[in-house]
Write a protein that holds these residues in place. Sequence first.
Motif, short mmCIF file in Angstrom:
data_model
loop_
_atom_site.label_atom_id
_atom_site.label_comp_id
_atom_site.label_asym_id
_atom_site.label_seq_id
_atom_site.Cartn_x
_atom_site.Cartn_y
_atom_site.Cartn_z
N THR A 115 2.60 -3.38 -6.52
CA THR A 115 1.22 -2.91 -6.53
C THR A 115 0.51 -3.22 -7.86
N PRO A 125 -3.92 -2.74 -7.08
CA PRO A 125 -3.97 -1.32 -6.69
C PRO A 125 -3.65 -0.38 -7.86
N ILE A 159 -5.61 3.83 -1.57
CA ILE A 159 -4.94 3.95 -2.87
C ILE A 159 -4.98 5.39 -3.35
#
Length: 212
Positions: A115, A125, A159
Amino acid sequence: MKQKTIYLIRHGETDYNRQGVVQGSGVDSDLNAMGQAQALAFYQAYQHIPFSKVYTSKLRRTRQSVQCFIEAGIPHESYEGLNEISWGAREGKMPNNFDNEYYSTLIKNWAAGHTDYPTEDGESPDQVAQRQKPVIDLLLSRADENPILICMHGRAIRILLSWLMDESLATMDMYEHSNLCLYKLQYDYDTRRFTIEVANDSTHLLALVMHH
C-alpha cells in the motif's frame, strides 16, 4: 459512555463517474443532474438528523452533495486531507485497455499489502491515510460536535474505513461504495474504537431508481 456518531457519505454522481473516468483530486468536477437528485434525496431522508457540522473535502463534488444542509444553516468546514487519492497522470482520461491493465496491477499490488505503491505521478494509499489522520484527530477532539456528516470520495473512503477499523489498507476493497451511499459509524471515546452500524446504504435513493 461518550460516543460520537458519524454519517459518512460518498459524493453524488458526476459525468466522469458515469463515463468510468477517474477523477482523483486533480479533476474538480461538478455533480451531474443525477448527482444533484441523489444529494436532494439524501437531504430529504436525513434532514431530521441534528448535525452539528458538515465536513467535506476541498473538491466541489463533495460540497455540492451536502449543499442543502449548508443552506439549512449547518456550519461547514472543508479539508484537503479528505480529498480523493491523486490518481496522477491518469486523471480525467478516458480509460483504455492499457489503463485497465494499469489499474488492475495497482489494485493487485495494494491487495497484496504493497500500500506504499503510488499511482503514476500520484499518491499511495499510505500517503492518503497519513493526510486523513490529522483531520480525523481534529474531528474526534471536538467531542461536543455530535452527530456530524462527512462527505468524501470512493477510494478515500475505502482507505479511511480500513485504518479506522484497525485493519491493513490491503483489505480496503471490501468496503463497497456507490454514489451517495451512507456509512454510519459510532466512535466510543472510552475504548477509542469505531464500529460500523450501516454500510454502503443507498435505500434513500430507491425513489430515484424507480423514476429512471
